[in-house]
Motif scaffolding. Structure first.
Motif, short mmCIF file in Angstrom:
data_model
loop_
_atom_site.label_atom_id
_atom_site.label_comp_id
_atom_site.label_asym_id
_atom_site.label_seq_id
_atom_site.Cartn_x
_atom_site.Cartn_y
_atom_site.Cartn_z
N HIS A 195 3.25 -19.25 -178.22
CA HIS A 195 4.56 -19.50 -178.81
C HIS A 195 5.08 -18.25 -179.52
N LEU A 196 4.18 -17.55 -180.23
CA LEU A 196 4.59 -16.33 -180.92
C LEU A 196 5.04 -15.26 -179.93
N LEU A 197 4.31 -15.14 -178.81
CA LEU A 197 4.69 -14.18 -177.78
C LEU A 197 6.10 -14.47 -177.29
N LEU A 198 6.39 -15.73 -177.06
CA LEU A 198 7.72 -16.12 -176.57
C LEU A 198 8.81 -15.69 -177.55
N ARG B 134 6.94 -4.35 -174.13
CA ARG B 134 6.36 -5.60 -173.64
C ARG B 134 5.44 -6.19 -174.70
N VAL B 135 5.30 -7.51 -174.64
CA VAL B 135 4.41 -8.22 -175.54
C VAL B 135 3.28 -8.78 -174.71
N GLU B 136 2.06 -8.40 -175.05
CA GLU B 136 0.88 -8.74 -174.24
C GLU B 136 -0.02 -9.70 -175.01
N ARG B 137 -0.46 -10.74 -174.35
CA ARG B 137 -1.40 -11.69 -174.97
C ARG B 137 -2.80 -11.42 -174.42
N GLU B 138 -3.81 -11.62 -175.26
CA GLU B 138 -5.21 -11.39 -174.88
C GLU B 138 -5.44 -9.95 -174.40
N HIS B 139 -5.02 -9.01 -175.23
CA HIS B 139 -5.19 -7.59 -174.92
C HIS B 139 -6.66 -7.21 -175.00
N ARG B 140 -7.18 -6.59 -173.97
CA ARG B 140 -8.61 -6.26 -173.88
C ARG B 140 -8.92 -4.90 -174.49
N THR B 141 -10.00 -4.86 -175.26
CA THR B 141 -10.47 -3.59 -175.85
C THR B 141 -11.47 -2.96 -174.90
N THR B 142 -11.00 -2.54 -173.74
CA THR B 142 -11.88 -2.16 -172.63
C THR B 142 -12.70 -0.90 -172.89
N GLU B 143 -12.18 0.03 -173.74
CA GLU B 143 -12.88 1.31 -173.88
C GLU B 143 -14.05 1.23 -174.86
N LEU B 144 -14.18 0.13 -175.61
CA LEU B 144 -15.29 -0.01 -176.55
C LEU B 144 -16.58 -0.31 -175.81
N ALA B 145 -17.70 -0.18 -176.52
CA ALA B 145 -19.00 -0.51 -175.92
C ALA B 145 -18.99 -1.96 -175.45
N LYS B 146 -19.81 -2.29 -174.47
CA LYS B 146 -19.78 -3.61 -173.85
C LYS B 146 -19.95 -4.74 -174.86
N PRO C 12 12.00 -9.73 -177.36
CA PRO C 12 13.47 -9.77 -177.32
C PRO C 12 14.03 -10.10 -175.94
N LYS C 13 13.22 -9.86 -174.91
CA LYS C 13 13.67 -10.18 -173.55
C LYS C 13 13.17 -11.55 -173.10
N GLY C 14 12.63 -12.36 -174.06
CA GLY C 14 12.09 -13.66 -173.72
C GLY C 14 13.15 -14.66 -173.31
N THR C 15 12.70 -15.78 -172.78
CA THR C 15 13.61 -16.79 -172.25
C THR C 15 14.42 -17.50 -173.33
N HIS C 16 14.10 -17.26 -174.61
CA HIS C 16 14.88 -17.89 -175.67
C HIS C 16 16.31 -17.38 -175.72
N GLY D 49 17.79 -12.49 -178.03
CA GLY D 49 17.63 -11.06 -178.24
C GLY D 49 16.54 -10.75 -179.25
N SER D 50 16.85 -9.84 -180.17
CA SER D 50 15.84 -9.35 -181.12
C SER D 50 15.83 -10.15 -182.43
N LEU D 51 16.44 -11.34 -182.47
CA LEU D 51 16.54 -12.12 -183.69
C LEU D 51 15.18 -12.33 -184.35
N PHE D 52 14.22 -12.84 -183.60
CA PHE D 52 12.90 -13.16 -184.17
C PHE D 52 12.09 -11.89 -184.42
N TRP D 53 12.20 -10.92 -183.53
CA TRP D 53 11.49 -9.65 -183.72
C TRP D 53 11.97 -8.95 -184.99
#
Length: 468
Positions: free
Chosen positions: A62-65, A134-146, A69-73, A76-80
């Motif tokens: 819901h927060l991502l939505l 862009r707004v990304e959900r579940e962003h991966r910290t790929t460069e850290l140790a496993k 600013p380009k979301g389907t709501h 525009g940038s009201l919430f941002w």
């Protein structure tokens, strides 16, 4: 401590307390009846959020939505913009509230050292001009140790810098070991690679725990403008300011319902009108508040005495191989994560853990789980899935699944577990659970709390034999 003789003498009679209670119950019943009469016109209890089980990942969605600013709501940038202004306001708060003054003369005479002024935190002015890419959900910290790879709830990529959000909507949400420290390390690496500033927002109900980010590191990052701690209450207030500016009615309804859902179901707020309605019962009786406070104190004392009985029953009825471990401070009913554990024979990596997250005085935040402290999130998810599969194959009736967390491959609130909840009980009602406060005084058998804990433990032990 018990009531003093003066307090005891001032306590109202049982008849007076019963009359006060009936007055409160009558007013509450009147409120409920009024709600029912308005249901056809206003549907005060209806919400689209009630048709599915809200989880942390859903709230983040819901927060991502809203933040995009380009979301389907379509707003525009009201919430941002409201979000950015909130972050900057929180950063400026220490500056505005800082009082630079000399120490009192009485302290100087005693020869006490001069207090060093705290450094003024950096305000992330770059956010005001940031345009969201862009707004990304579940962003991966790929460069850290496993063993440190994680998923950041939300990551906002802007042309001016990076903004990451760790979302903790529930008060019982637990920070993972070095979670924010790892996030900060990842963002520092990524921002350096892109030659941009960065900010990590902890969106919850307080400061992050020391196990997630050490206090010194927390203060340092805050002073550098790289960590901002925002409460859910502050965010909901910011969203409220947006409501009159929303042009699309269905978006306005969505935001209003989202605010109400978060306050009612997540933050356990009572509607102001309902609170005022019931409060009249206390206002009309000057003794009511004093009675309520003394009764609350008595309730805590009673809970403590029942807790001692529970420990005694566990010690008496647990075999040595279960290794019952008691980690509850009985004179501190609000100590967080009060718990006891039972071991699984042949397994040193996991235990069954029964826990009150906010202390044993809060019966609602009461849950059991399989606790595996060495497992990260990915390991817990895989281990939990196998454990559930093994239990279902054995025909065990499981409660509704809760979101898996690092170190907790399987867990459930007691109020959601059919084994501990009487048939016909209202879902989510902690008071109707076979709770140790009441069941320790029953005749010991198949239906008391300790017996049911043993039953669930035996089911888990059998399933663990199938999982490695």
């Amino acid at each position: 401590m018990g009531a003093t003789p003066e307090q005891a003498a001032a306590l109202p009679s049982l008849q007076a307390l019963q009359e006060q209670l009936r007055e409160v119950q009558t007013r509450h019943a009147g409120w409920q009846q009024a709600q029912q009469l308005m249901a056809a016109q206003l549907a005060p209890q209806f919400s689209p959020f009630s048709v599915y089980r809200s989880r942390e990942v859903d709230v983040s969605r819901h927060l991502l939505l809203l933040l995009d600013p380009k979301g389907t709501h379509g707003q525009g940038s009201l919430f941002w913009d409201a979000w950015v202004q909130l972050l900057l306001k929180v950063q400026r708060m220490p500056v505005e509230q800082e009082v630079q003054q000399e120490q009192p003369s009485t302290q100087r005479k005693r020869g006490l050292p001069k207090i060093k002024p705290r450094p003024l935190p950096t305000v992330s002015e770059w956010l005001e001009a940031a345009k969201v890419g862009r707004v990304e959900r579940e962003h991966r910290t790929t460069e850290l140790a496993k063993n440190k790879r994680r998923l950041i709830d939300l990551c906002v990529h802007t042309h001016a810098g990076l903004l990451a959000i760790e979302n903790k909507p529930w008060t019982e949400s637990v920070d993972e070991q070095e979670q924010l420290a790892d996030y900060a390390e990842h963002l520092r690496w990524l921002a350096h690679k892109q030659s941009k500033p960065w900010m990590l927002v902890y969106l919850g109900h307080g400061l992050p725990s020391a196990k997630s980010l050490c206090p010194k590191c927390c203060e340092k990052l805050q002073n550098e403008g790289k960590l901002v701690c925002v409460s859910w209450g502050q965010l909901l207030d910011a969203l409220r300011t947006c409501v009159p500016k929303i042009q699309a009615p269905k978006v306005r309804w969505f935001v209003e319902d989202f605010i109400q859902m978060m306050e009612r179901d997540v933050m356990n707020h009572v509607e102001n009108a309902q609170m005022q309605h019931v409060a009249q019962a206390f206002k009309q009786s000057p003794q009511a508040l004093q009675s309520a406070l003394l009764l609350r104190q008595s309730l805590t004392q009673w809970q403590t005495s029942q807790l001692k009985k529970l420990k005694q029953q566990l010690d008496e009825r647990c075999t040595p191989e279960l290794q019952p471990s008691w980690n509850i401070t009985e004179d501190n009913p609000l100590k967080k994560q009060a718990h006891f554990t039972l071991a699984f024979p042949g397994r040193s990596d996991v235990v069954m853990r029964v826990e009150w997250f906010w202390g044993f005085a809060h019966e609602a935040d009461f849950y059991w789980g399989v606790y595996a402290p060495e497992q990260d999130l990915e390991q817990s998810q895989a281990f939990g899935a196998k454990l559930v599969e093994a239990m279902q194959a054995a025909g065990v009736q499981l409660p509704a699944a809760e979101i898996v967390e690092a170190g907790w491959p399987l867990w459930s609130f007691f109020s959601a577990d059919p084994l501990f909840t009487p048939e016909g009980a209202t879902e989510g009602s902690a008071a109707q659970v076979v709770h140790p406060w009441i069941s320790v005084d029953r005749e010991q058998g198949a239906g008391d709390f300790v017996a049911l804990v043993h039953k669930r433990h035996a089911q888990l032990a059998a399933a663990l034999k199938q999982v490695r």
